[in-house]
Design a protein around this motif. Structure first.
Motif, PDB file in Angstrom:
ATOM      1  N   ALA A   1       0.866  -1.229   0.125  1.00  0.00           N
ATOM      2  CA  ALA A   1       0.128   0.136  -0.053  1.00  0.00           C
ATOM      3  C   ALA A   1       0.967   1.288  -0.084  1.00  0.00           C
ATOM      4  O   ALA A   1       0.504   2.211  -0.511  1.00  0.00           O
ATOM      5  N   GLU A   2       1.908   1.292   0.593  1.00  0.00           N
ATOM      6  CA  GLU A   2       2.803   2.600   0.871  1.00  0.00           C
ATOM      7  C   GLU A   2       3.767   2.726  -0.612  1.00  0.00           C
ATOM      8  O   GLU A   2       4.220   3.728  -0.612  1.00  0.00           O
ATOM      9  N   ASN A   3       3.562   1.699  -1.402  1.00  0.00           N
ATOM     10  CA  ASN A   3       4.345   2.082  -2.762  1.00  0.00           C
ATOM     11  C   ASN A   3       3.060   2.627  -3.698  1.00  0.00           C
ATOM     12  O   ASN A   3       3.277   2.657  -5.116  1.00  0.00           O
ATOM     13  N   ILE A   4       1.961   2.821  -3.473  1.00  0.00           N
ATOM     14  CA  ILE A   4       0.870   3.146  -4.346  1.00  0.00           C
ATOM     15  C   ILE A   4       0.457   4.643  -4.242  1.00  0.00           C
ATOM     16  O   ILE A   4       0.413   4.902  -2.974  1.00  0.00           O
ATOM     17  N   ALA A   5       0.549   5.418  -5.252  1.00  0.00           N
ATOM     18  CA  ALA A   5      -0.062   6.762  -5.204  1.00  0.00           C
ATOM     19  C   ALA A   5      -1.296   7.030  -5.858  1.00  0.00           C
ATOM     20  O   ALA A   5      -1.549   5.914  -7.057  1.00  0.00           O
ATOM     21  N   MET A   6      -2.506   7.843  -5.801  1.00  0.00           N
ATOM     22  CA  MET A   6      -3.559   7.645  -6.471  1.00  0.00           C
ATOM     23  C   MET A   6      -3.496   8.834  -7.510  1.00  0.00           C
ATOM     24  O   MET A   6      -3.295  10.076  -7.155  1.00  0.00           O
ATOM     25  N   ASN A   7      -3.836   8.558  -8.599  1.00  0.00           N
ATOM     26  CA  ASN A   7      -4.055   9.720  -9.905  1.00  0.00           C
ATOM     27  C   ASN A   7      -5.695   9.763  -9.728  1.00  0.00           C
ATOM     28  O   ASN A   7      -6.359   8.852 -10.453  1.00  0.00           O
TER      29      ASN A   7
END
Lengths: 261, 313
Positions: free
Chosen positions: B202-208
């Motif tokens: 989860a900590e390696n995901i960013a949301m666009n």
């Protein structure tokens, strides 16, 4: 608008395996049930050590540290009539994932458990009964007021008393079910949290019927605002119902995989 | 009765995500309060600004852009100038030219461009694809491999290609994955669930979460971001606690107000000024709604938003 809190009921000394594990201080059977319940979606775990008159304090301390150390300080609900054992459990309890829950206070003999919760910054389940089953909702509300005032006088947040309307067995008390639902609505309208022993309703029914009846009851109770239940999270139908109701109540944001998280 | 200010506290926080490595690494996210509510508590890392360059160079760009990049003829040379733009926190290479329906630049060529750009800068790098799902999946895999260890964010994995992008970018090469949902809150959550189920942390995901230029349906963007932050903080929803990164330049510069010639609409004033205003208005709105980073391109927009962030943090 916060997520429904399932308090997993399966660490209970009424189960022979758990009773034996508690007597022998054998962590394995307890941790196994804890793991199953957490994987199935429990938020809190109830730890029922029975009356444990002789060694309750030591047993509760052992159970709390054993379970919290194994599962990242999972929040627990300390369940026994032995008040000293609950205090002992809280003394070693790690509250990083949530306050301990005292299970339980009522408006009768166990009203002092509210004092215990207040003194220890804990949540308490507040059973709306004094002597036996309340006759109607006037009686339930009177007990609710009494316990709420006591807690607030002692500095508790009203939301730290989780009111239990007393779920009643359908086989035998079918005509009382709507009262119970109405009580949940009244507590919710007052801005209070609610919980209860959900599976009481299906007591005595055939095994294959119970998940259906429990699911129907939880859905109707959640429609009235029920915010928590002491239940069996390993009951898949029940958990699917709770997760679906959480979405409908806008407690949880919908995603296609909502059942698997 | 005197006014008693009650801070809105949450027992949850947006994940902090670091891009790049070493001294020039940049961390976004980390807030445990609503966007920019520094009066309520910890806003974590102040919003960051990325400067976008395109592999197509300065084709069709306005004077302010061509002047800023004067003398730079390759993407790598542009990148070197972009990272020096006052207010820049990271550089974003947009591989527009890879689009099979456009220039259809080969994957190999794009990898070379990405490597050259990465070699020319010391700030963190973000790679944006060409918006063709299959091509992006191929591109991202090869670039993620070529830039292994540089801790690059890739925009984006979408519903259609999240498996291949997630597996290559997030798992095989341990880079950062952007999860793109076009102003669809349920899909935003679902993509995060799918990526984490795939094994991406989860900590390696960013949301666009998608955006729209101000005035072009931005109210949907605003309500989506509001709901995401409410779930992330108020409901402690771990599947929505990823930081939000919003490419603004591509949206803001493609609307009528930013594009039409002054000769056709003399009363609207100079085209470049209008584009900059659209970019600033959109970026400011995104930051107010919850973007933890925005991607801009015009030096004036970057300077203005940077000053705004500095004044508010």
């Amino acid at each position: 608008m916060s997520k429904f809190v399932v308090i997993g009921e399966r660490i209970h000394c009424i189960s022979p395996a758990i009773r034996e594990a508690m007597a022998k201080r054998d962590p394995a059977p307890i941790l196994k049930r804890a793991k199953q319940q957490l994987q199935a979606g429990a938020t809190y775990l109830d730890v029922n050590i029975g009356p444990a008159e002789s060694d309750g304090e030591e047993l509760m301390k052992w159970a709390v540290t054993t379970i919290q150390q194994a599962f990242d300080n999972v929040p627990l609900c300390l369940d026994t009539v032995n008040r000293k054992a609950i205090e002992a459990g809280i003394s070693v309890y790690n509250r990083s994932k949530g306050k301990p829950i005292v299970n339980s206070a009522d408006a009768g003999e166990r009203i002092e458990n509210i004092d215990l919760a207040a003194a220890n910054d804990a949540i308490t389940i507040a059973l709306c009964q004094k002597h036996g089953i309340p006759a109607d909702n006037d009686e339930r509300m009177a007990y609710c007021q009494e316990m709420l005032e006591r807690g607030m006088m002692l500095g508790m947040e009203p939301t730290d008393l989780w009111f239990d309307p007393l779920f009643l067995v359908i086989k035998g008390m079918q005509d009382k079910q709507l009262d119970c639902l109405e009580a949940i609505k009244m507590f919710t309208d007052m801005g209070l949290n609610t919980t209860g022993g959900l599976s009481n309703v299906s007591n005595g029914m055939p095994k294959d019927i119970r998940p259906i009846m429990d699911s129907a009851m939880v859905a109707m109770a959640m429609a009235n605002g029920l915010s928590s239940a002491i239940a069996n999270p390993c009951d898949l139908r029940l958990m699917e119902t709770i997760k679906s109701c959480d979405v409908i109540r806008n407690n949880v944001l919908y995603a296609d995989s909502y059942l698997s998280i | 009765m005197p006014f008693k200010r009650t801070p809105q506290k949450f027992n949850a926080a947006i994940n902090a995500m670091t891009l790049g490595t070493g001294d020039n690494a940049v961390t976004i996210g980390g807030a445990s309060v609503l966007p920019l509510y520094s009066f309520d508590g910890d806003i974590g890392n102040a919003p960051k600004i990325g400067v976008e360059i395109s592999d197509l160079g300065l084709e069709g760009e306005c004077v302010g852009m061509t002047e800023f990049y004067a003398g730079a003829s390759t993407p790598a040379e542009m990148a070197a100038k972009a990272e020096k733009m006052p207010g820049a926190d990271f550089v974003c290479l947009r591989l527009e030219g890879a689009d099979p329906n456009g220039h259809n630049r080969s994957v190999e060529e794009c990898v070379e461009i990405a490597k050259a750009v990465a070699g020319a800068i010391s700030l963190p790098l973000v790679i944006e694809g060409c918006k063709n799902n299959e091509k992006d999946a191929e591109l991202f895999e090869k670039i993620a491999a070529a830039l292994e260890g540089k801790n690059v964010l890739f925009l984006s994995a979408k519903e259609e290609n999240h498996k291949s992008v997630g597996a290559a970018v997030g798992l095989a090469y341990a880079q950062k994955v952007g999860a793109e949902s076009s102003v669809d809150i349920n899909l935003a959550k679902q993509l995060n669930v799918l990526l984490t189920q795939l094994g991406v942390k989860a900590e390696n995901i960013a949301m666009n979460l998608g955006s729209a230029a101000a005035g072009y349906g931005f109210e949907y963007v605003a309500s989506t971001m509001d709901r995401v932050k409410a779930a992330a903080l108020g409901q402690n929803d771990a599947m929505l606690q990823m930081p939000v990164i919003t490419p603004v330049a591509s949206e803001a510069w493609s609307v009528k107000e930013a594009m039409v010639d002054e000769a056709d609409f003399p009363e609207w004033g100079p085209q470049e000024d209008r584009g900059v205003r659209m970019e600033i208005a959109t970026a400011a709105a995104c930051l107010a709604c919850g973007s933890d980073a925005v991607i801009l391109k015009h030096p004036r927009s970057v300077a203005t938003i940077s000053a705004m962030v500095a004044a508010l943090k």
